[in-house]
Enzyme design. Structure first.
Site, PDB file in Angstrom:
ATOM      1  N   ASN A 115       0.717  -1.127   0.097  1.00  0.00           N
ATOM      2  CA  ASN A 115       0.039  -0.023   0.004  1.00  0.00           C
ATOM      3  C   ASN A 115       0.901   1.275   0.059  1.00  0.00           C
ATOM      4  OD1 ASN A 115       0.855  -0.080   2.573  1.00  0.00           O
ATOM      5  ND2 ASN A 115      -1.107  -0.283   3.521  1.00  0.00           N
ATOM      6  N   GLU A 129       9.157   6.346  16.272  1.00  0.00           N
ATOM      7  CA  GLU A 129       9.426   5.983  14.842  1.00  0.00           C
ATOM      8  C   GLU A 129      10.673   6.584  14.365  1.00  0.00           C
ATOM      9  OE1 GLU A 129       5.637   5.436  12.766  1.00  0.00           O
ATOM     10  OE2 GLU A 129       5.249   3.711  13.874  1.00  0.00           O
TER      11      GLU A 129
END
Ligand code: UDP
Ligand code: MG
Length: 136
Positions: A115, A129
């Protein structure tokens, strides 16, 4: 009131492989994101397993980690007002079939697994992150 945030974006292997890096970056820039840092890397599966640890009990975990480490990716720190939500909105739904017109996944996503982009899902995870890929 302004709420400037940073978020982590990844252009995933399916998109890098199709040379969509510049098109996708252009979509971010058009929406007013600033790309503060970026690098193209090819991570080991063991690193993908750490990055996606939150999904370790899911049936798709192994394939997901193999996939993220299957080719080069572009990791970016994006900044903008409410960047986390703005990025999720621009990305579109996890399954490109459900993604709205104008989203990256609608335009470029191939399938629920391929995706094209990753985006942090909360400001807390964005910081985690960002630190994961840009530790200096
Ligand atoms: N994924 C998958 N199968 C699924 C659900 C998710 O392969 O049924 C993959 C997909 O690449 C997704 C990633 O796992 O982007 C992380 O899943 P999450 O639910 O966090 O979706 P996202 O936050 O990327 O929209
Ligand atoms: Mg997610």
């Amino acid at each position: 009131m302004n709420n400037i945030q940073k978020t982590l974006s990844i252009i995933k292997p399916d998109a890098v492989e199709r040379n969509l890096e510049n098109e996708i970056k252009e979509m971010f820039l058009k929406k007013g994101f600033h790309i503060l840092r970026e690098k193209k890397i090819h991570i080991e599966k063991s690193e993908a397993e750490k990055f996606y640890k939150v999904h370790e009990t899911k049936p798709f975990y192994n394939d997901l980690c193999s996939y993220l480490s299957s080719g080069p990716i572009v990791v970016m720190i994006l900044q903008k007002d409410n960047a986390v939500l703005a990025n999720r909105n621009l990305m579109g739904a996890t399954n490109p079939k459900d993604a709205l017109d104008g989203t990256i996944r609608k335009k470029y996503g191939i399938s629920i697994d391929k995706n094209s982009v990753h985006g942090s899902d909360s400001p807390e995870n964005a910081q985690i992150e960002i630190d994961f890929f840009f530790k200096d």
